[in-house]
Design an enzyme around this catalytic site. Structure first.
Site: not given
Length: 223
Positions: A41-43
């Site tokens: 998901g969001c890095f």
């Protein structure tokens, strides 16, 4: 790197590693630094989590798995490139193993969600592991099987072949701890402050806690 024939019991492993989350090693070691490439998901969130693991030297946010060379953040999040948001975890194998990182990874995401992660939807936010060779693939598949057995639900996170890694621009690196000011709908805030608001509003920790309970290694440590 040797292939582990069995995985340590997750709760015991996570308890042992959690004790060292804030003790980032600064010693110079003889073993070369190795890398693990994951999409969670969001890095920003993956970077924030894994930079707290003892033995991890650095986590770099970027992209992998698509068909466009040197993609921009706007291109990837706009769709159509095939890229995932990924994190390249650079670690000292004398301190933390690839198998341990894989166990932590599965318990830091929702591996039952094929459409993205938490509030972030779309192909670039899907989970994946990019295995560099048969040894990493076997270890990752073992970790996936163990996580599925523990969770009792189907895990959809694929173990993919290794792919070129493209680092994101400097704006996205170390976002979670940057004091650089940005303009948000709440007014000027540091990136670190904006990150905490985003992570809480997105429900990442709530969902991970609901899935993994006490085996969620990062809940409460990075938000």
């Amino acid at each position: 790197m040797s292939i582990r024939t069995s995985l340590a019991r997750p709760a015991a492993l996570i308890a042992a590693l959690a004790a060292g989350l804030a003790l980032q090693t600064t010693e110079t070691n003889a073993a070369p630094i190795e890398t693990a490439l994951v999409a969670g998901g969001c890095f920003w969130c993956v970077e924030a989590d894994f930079e707290k693991v003892n033995g991890v030297q650095e986590v770099v946010s970027g992209f992998a798995g698509g068909t466009v060379a040197n993609p921009t953040y706007k291109q990837v999040t706009g769709g159509g490139t095939g890229h995932y948001e990924v994190a390249e975890i650079r670690y000292d194998p004398d301190v933390v193993s690839y198998a341990q990182l894989m166990q932590l990874f599965f318990r830091s995401v929702d591996p039952t969600d094929a459409g993205g992660q938490f509030c972030d939807r779309g192909e670039s936010y899907r989970t994946a592991i990019f295995a560099d060779g048969p040894e990493e693939r076997q270890i990752a598949e073992q970790a996936k099987a163990a996580a599925q057995a523990e969770l009792g639900q189907q895990i959809v996170t694929p173990v993919l072949e290794d792919a070129p890694f493209y680092a994101a621009d400097s704006y996205h690196q170390d976002y979670y701890k940057s004091e650089d000011l940005i303009l948000t709908r709440f007014g000027p805030r540091s990136k670190a402050s904006a990150y905490k608001l985003y992570r809480n509003a997105c429900g990442r920790d709530d969902r991970v806690r609901a899935l993994w309970g006490n085996d969620a290694p990062f809940v409460g440590s990075s938000s």
